[in-house]
Structures are given as C-alpha cells and as structure tokens.
Design a protein around this motif. Structure first.
Motif, PDB file in Angstrom:
ATOM      1  N   VAL A   1       0.727  -1.157  -0.236  1.00  0.00           N
ATOM      2  CA  VAL A   1       0.301   0.523   0.224  1.00  0.00           C
ATOM      3  C   VAL A   1       0.706   1.097  -0.230  1.00  0.00           C
ATOM      4  N   LEU A   2       2.021   1.250   1.069  1.00  0.00           N
ATOM      5  CA  LEU A   2       3.057   2.803   0.997  1.00  0.00           C
ATOM      6  C   LEU A   2       3.740   2.478  -0.510  1.00  0.00           C
ATOM      7  N   TYR A   3       3.686   1.354  -0.642  1.00  0.00           N
ATOM      8  CA  TYR A   3       4.694   1.484  -1.951  1.00  0.00           C
ATOM      9  C   TYR A   3       4.138   2.228  -3.481  1.00  0.00           C
ATOM     10  N   ASN A   4       2.358   2.183  -3.549  1.00  0.00           N
ATOM     11  CA  ASN A   4       1.859   2.403  -4.685  1.00  0.00           C
ATOM     12  C   ASN A   4       1.251   3.933  -4.033  1.00  0.00           C
ATOM     13  N   ARG A   5       1.491   4.651  -2.290  1.00  0.00           N
ATOM     14  CA  ARG A   5       1.177   5.880  -2.067  1.00  0.00           C
ATOM     15  C   ARG A   5       2.316   6.503  -2.813  1.00  0.00           C
ATOM     16  N   ALA A   6       3.580   6.041  -2.593  1.00  0.00           N
ATOM     17  CA  ALA A   6       4.798   6.276  -2.935  1.00  0.00           C
ATOM     18  C   ALA A   6       4.746   7.079  -5.248  1.00  0.00           C
ATOM     19  N   LEU A   7       4.362   5.845  -5.422  1.00  0.00           N
ATOM     20  CA  LEU A   7       3.723   5.384  -6.536  1.00  0.00           C
ATOM     21  C   LEU A   7       3.141   7.375  -7.177  1.00  0.00           C
TER      22      LEU A   7
ATOM     23  N   ARG B   1     -11.248 -11.320  -4.890  1.00  0.00           N
ATOM     24  CA  ARG B   1     -10.962 -10.181  -4.735  1.00  0.00           C
ATOM     25  C   ARG B   1     -12.765  -9.900  -3.947  1.00  0.00           C
ATOM     26  N   ALA B   2     -13.570 -10.705  -4.584  1.00  0.00           N
ATOM     27  CA  ALA B   2     -15.317 -10.726  -4.183  1.00  0.00           C
ATOM     28  C   ALA B   2     -14.871 -11.140  -2.372  1.00  0.00           C
ATOM     29  N   VAL B   3     -14.198 -11.536  -2.238  1.00  0.00           N
ATOM     30  CA  VAL B   3     -13.945 -12.088  -1.019  1.00  0.00           C
ATOM     31  C   VAL B   3     -13.224 -10.712   0.139  1.00  0.00           C
ATOM     32  N   ASN B   4     -12.484 -10.837  -0.493  1.00  0.00           N
ATOM     33  CA  ASN B   4     -11.713  -9.353   0.167  1.00  0.00           C
ATOM     34  C   ASN B   4     -12.243  -8.212   0.590  1.00  0.00           C
ATOM     35  N   VAL B   5     -13.404  -7.801  -0.701  1.00  0.00           N
ATOM     36  CA  VAL B   5     -14.518  -6.674  -0.028  1.00  0.00           C
ATOM     37  C   VAL B   5     -14.923  -7.479   1.302  1.00  0.00           C
TER      38      VAL B   5
ATOM     39  N   LEU C   1      -6.620  -3.522   2.674  1.00  0.00           N
ATOM     40  CA  LEU C   1      -7.243  -4.833   1.853  1.00  0.00           C
ATOM     41  C   LEU C   1      -7.910  -3.961   0.791  1.00  0.00           C
ATOM     42  N   LEU C   2      -8.663  -3.266   0.864  1.00  0.00           N
ATOM     43  CA  LEU C   2      -8.988  -3.141  -0.722  1.00  0.00           C
ATOM     44  C   LEU C   2      -8.604  -2.036  -1.593  1.00  0.00           C
ATOM     45  N   GLU C   3      -7.437  -1.317  -0.809  1.00  0.00           N
ATOM     46  CA  GLU C   3      -6.325  -1.242  -1.491  1.00  0.00           C
ATOM     47  C   GLU C   3      -5.154  -1.714  -2.482  1.00  0.00           C
ATOM     48  N   ILE C   4      -5.486  -2.594  -2.196  1.00  0.00           N
ATOM     49  CA  ILE C   4      -4.861  -4.333  -2.873  1.00  0.00           C
ATOM     50  C   ILE C   4      -5.430  -5.355  -3.721  1.00  0.00           C
TER      51      ILE C   4
ATOM     52  N   ASN D   1     -13.887   3.206   2.285  1.00  0.00           N
ATOM     53  CA  ASN D   1     -13.702   3.863   1.734  1.00  0.00           C
ATOM     54  C   ASN D   1     -13.703   5.458   1.956  1.00  0.00           C
ATOM     55  N   GLU D   2     -15.565   5.886   1.804  1.00  0.00           N
ATOM     56  CA  GLU D   2     -16.276   7.075   1.940  1.00  0.00           C
ATOM     57  C   GLU D   2     -15.320   7.207   3.668  1.00  0.00           C
ATOM     58  N   THR D   3     -15.955   6.361   4.077  1.00  0.00           N
ATOM     59  CA  THR D   3     -16.260   6.159   5.021  1.00  0.00           C
ATOM     60  C   THR D   3     -15.378   6.213   6.452  1.00  0.00           C
ATOM     61  N   ALA D   4     -14.171   5.426   6.537  1.00  0.00           N
ATOM     62  CA  ALA D   4     -12.929   4.688   6.866  1.00  0.00           C
ATOM     63  C   ALA D   4     -12.394   6.028   6.845  1.00  0.00           C
TER      64      ALA D   4
END
Length: 482
Positions: free
Chosen positions: A125-131, A333-337, A358-361, A379-382
């Motif tokens: 997640v932090l790597y994607n944020r850095a990108l 992916r559905a299970v992750n959600v 978990l949602l970010e990946i 995402n909108e709430t958290a």
C-alpha cells in the motif's frame, strides 16, 4: 504400458487410446519443464532472482502440473515482495495437488499470521502511495512512504528501486548507490538496478560472474616432443640404415621389369572387374540411402503431425486454466471486499485500517455493483475517521512531549487525510516541526513546511493559534535555507 497423463494402461503405441495424448511428447515436455526448473533453482542459488523467476515461469508455462516449479516460483516472488503473485501460484499448485503439497503450509503460514500478513500488505500500500507522489513530483513525500514500506518489508525490491529513483531525482548519489546495492544483495542481475548502476557509475561497469573454460594450452617452446620408436615392430628406419650393404645393379633391374609386367597383367584382367563390382555396390548403397531417407521422412511427418495435435491440446488446456484463474481471481477479489466489510463493521481503528489496506490492493473491475458499492462505502467512511483519529493522536502526543509516538501517528494521518480536511494544516505544521527537530530529516521538513505555506488561505488563518505559528514556520524555513 501406463499413460503418463491419465494413468490408464494400454498395449502399444505412442498415443494413449483413452485420453488421446502423445505419451512421448508428454514426457518430453515434462523433462523440458524439469530442466527449466533446475536452471531456475540454480539461478536462485546464485541470488539471480530476475532470471530465476523467468526460468520458473517458462517451466510452469510448459507444464502446468509441475508442482515443484510452481511452489518455488511462489517462494521466489514472495522473497522479492510480490506477495499477491506468490499467493496466486500457491493456490494454483494446491488446486492441482491437495495432499502432501508444501503450498498448503505456505498459504497457512501466510494467512494465519495476521500481523505479518498485514505488514506485507502495508508495504504494498505504501509503495503504491509513493508511486502517486512520484507522479505528482513530490519526491520527498514519496521517500517517506518508501522508507515506511521498507520497514514493513526490507526485501521489497520494487520499493528499493523506486527509492533509488527518488534519490537520483534529488541528486543524492550516495544514498542512491547505497539503496541500489541493497537491491543487488537480493537480486544480482535486477535489470532496473543495473540501469541505475550505469547512470551512477558510467565508467565503472558492474562485474559479472564468469564461468571457467578449459582451454587446451599449446606446447611450450622447448617442450619434449614425441619421438619415433626406437625398438619393436614399428622401429623407425633411417635413410642410412635402409641403404644396402651390397649394390647389385642387375638384380635391381630384373625386379623393376618383373614388377612392370605384373602391373600390366593386373590392369588388363582385374581392373574392369573391380570397376563393375564398385558400380554395383554404389547402386545398392544409393538404394539403401533412398529407402532410409523415405523412412526418416515418414517418421518426421508423423512427429510433426503428433506435435501439432499436442500443441492444440496444450492450447485447449491453457485456455481452460486461464478461465479458471480468472474465476479464482474474481472470487478472491470479491472475498477481499467482504472480508474488508467484516473488519470495517468491527468498528475499531485497527479494523478500519486493515479494511482500507485490503481494499487498496483489491482491483474492483468487473465485480458486481453491490460489491463495488460496499467497497466505496468503506473508503468514504473510513478515510475521514482514520485521518481524524491519527491527527488527534499525533497532535495530542506532540503537545504531551511524546515526539516519537507523535511522528508515527502524524505520518499515518498523512496517508488518509485530504487537503480540504480542516485538520490538514495542523497535521502539516506539527509534522514539519518534528522533521525540523529530527536529525537528518531537513529535506522532509522543507517539503512539508513548504506545502503548508502554499495552502490556499494560509495567510488568512485565524491568528489564534496561527499568528505565532506562521512566525515559527518562517523561522524554520529560514534556518533551513529556504
């Protein structure tokens, strides 16, 4: 004989009458896949992960059922930080072999140890944020995210390469070289790191491992040469020794005349017969060569036909596997959600952060509308809740003098907060102050404080508390040479 594909027995022939597979070609592909597995294993032993992973990819593409190659491929990908790819290959391996499969242990260890799994996810997640920060040309903020990512997973090669790039853009050659060497310590032939090495050290090519070759050395001058035999049946006779002790001219002349007469008789009687025998032998040899060529061509045609049919079967299997992998990926992916939704509903900060991570990946493409709606709601709430929590915790810790805890909380707040959040300037002020006070973090302090003073409406912020804060910000930037 037993078919290597379906396991059923049949009488003779290369093709199994039950599954229509060519047993010879099937075994050939298995041997080729095993050879590629051994090459990949050898590469990994020499810390050449890039080429080792390529060889293992080729191995499993030729033989999807090569469990050893697929498990080793997962381990290699896991070792360089590609957690999702590693888990995918272990799941496919377990689908091929349920019992006594090491992939079961890998999956269980990864999923059962929730803390380690979350740390690895945080690194991604932090790597994607850095990108995203790199695309926005905010190299300093990208460096912050990448350092945090490497704290969670020090062997994440992608984070190390991106951090090297950030240092290159900042013209910090010393840090860039040090980070690049960390990549080489994991993957000695990483192509991105090699490219950075060529940029940083254009006159000093990186040495590569060379294999020894055995070269036959030429004879040295003065070396002892083989001598002709001096004894036995192969004794060398010199001209001097071959001279006769008695020279008889008449005897020699008689011998020459007799030899000439015998040669004439031989030419007249024997040579035509020998020519006829030679001609017949050549004709027979030509017929044998033509028959052998025709038989060989028939074998080649049959082999090509079998190979074509086998390749069509492989394409059919590949298509089926791709469809199955797509279905597995869609389901995962559905299970992750839904897992993220359960964590979010638990209501604690840790659970909400785990849900967001978990949602970010997890890509949401092609998922059902209600599943995507659940993810968007999380995402909108958290994000506002997490931003507010970490901002409050960090500012309170700052005011209480617990600067180490405050720094961690404020850096976490920067991950979730947005510029229009009322607490955004407060977070930038306190985080920039902590960077200013820390040793060796001047560049980060400049970046955060400069971002603060460029905020819209900064000059018109209420004088309490911003009247004195603006003065301190200018003093800090002035001391930092800005």
């Amino acid at each position: 004989m037993r078919c290597p594909n379906c396991g059923k027995t049949y009488d003779a022939g290369n093709q199994c009458p039950h599954c229509q597979i060519d047993a010879v070609l099937f075994k050939g592909t298995e041997r080729l896949s095993d050879r590629l597995y051994n090459k990949g294993l050898s590469r990994l032993h020499s810390m050449d992960f890039t080429n080792g992973i390529q060889e293992l990819h080729r191995s499993v593409s030729i033989n999807k059922h090569n469990i050893r190659a697929r498990n080793l491929l997962g381990l290699a990908l896991f070792e360089i930080g590609h957690i999702g790819e590693a888990l995918k290959h272990w799941i496919i391996s377990r689908s091929h072999l349920r019992e006594n499969n090491p992939a079961n242990n890998y999956i269980d260890k990864l999923t059962n140890n929730t803390r380690d799994f979350e740390r690895l996810n945080e690194a991604v997640v932090l790597y994607n944020r850095a990108l995203d920060f790199v695309k926005q040309k905010s190299d300093d903020l990208a460096v912050i995210q990448l350092k945090k990512s490497l704290e969670y997973n020090p062997r994440f090669v992608d984070s190390l390469n991106l951090l090297t790039l950030c240092y290159l853009q900042q013209r910090n050659r010393q840090q860039a070289n040090a980070t690049m060497e960390r990549v080489f310590a994991i993957d000695v032939r990483n192509p991105i790191a090699l490219r950075y090495h060529a940029i940083l050290n254009p006159t000093r090519p990186r040495p590569e491992t060379r294999t020894r070759t055995i070269i036959k050395q030429p004879a040295q001058p003065g070396a002892t040469q083989d001598k002709p035999s001096d004894t036995g049946p192969f004794k060398t006779v010199t001209i001097k020794e071959s001279k006769s002790s008695h020279f008889h001219f008449v005897g020699i002349l008689s011998f020459i005349v007799g030899a000439a007469v015998m040669m004439g008789v031989g030419i007249f009687l024997y040579i035509p017969a020998l020519q006829r025998e030679h001609t017949i032998a050549m004709q027979n040899a030509n017929r044998q060569v033509e028959a052998a060529t025709a038989a060989r061509q028939a074998e080649i045609d049959a082999y090509i036909e079998n190979e074509t049919r086998f390749r069509e079967q492989i394409k059919g299997h590949d298509h089926a596997v791709e469809e199955m992998q797509t279905q597995i990926n869609h389901a995962n992916r559905a299970v992750n959600v839904y897992v993220a939704n359960e964590r979010f509903r638990a209501g604690t900060i840790e659970d909400m952060r785990a849900a967001v991570g978990l949602l970010e990946i997890t890509p949401l493409d092609d998922l059902p509308f209600d599943t995507v709606s659940i993810a968007n709601h999380i995402n909108e709430t958290a994000f506002p809740l997490l931003a507010t929590h970490y901002a409050n915790e960090g500012i309170n810790a700052f005011n209480a003098g617990d600067y180490g805890f405050a720094l961690n909380q404020l850096e976490d707040a920067m991950r979730f907060i947005v510029p229009y959040n009322p607490q955004y300037p407060h977070v930038l002020y306190h985080l920039g102050t902590l960077y200013y006070r820390a040793t060796g973090r001047e560049a980060e302090a400049i970046s955060v404080l400069s971002l603060l003073v460029t905020l819209e409406g900064y000059a018109a912020f209420p004088s309490n508390p911003w009247g004195s804060r603006r003065t301190r910000v200018q003093d800090m930037l002035g001391n930092l040479g800005q």
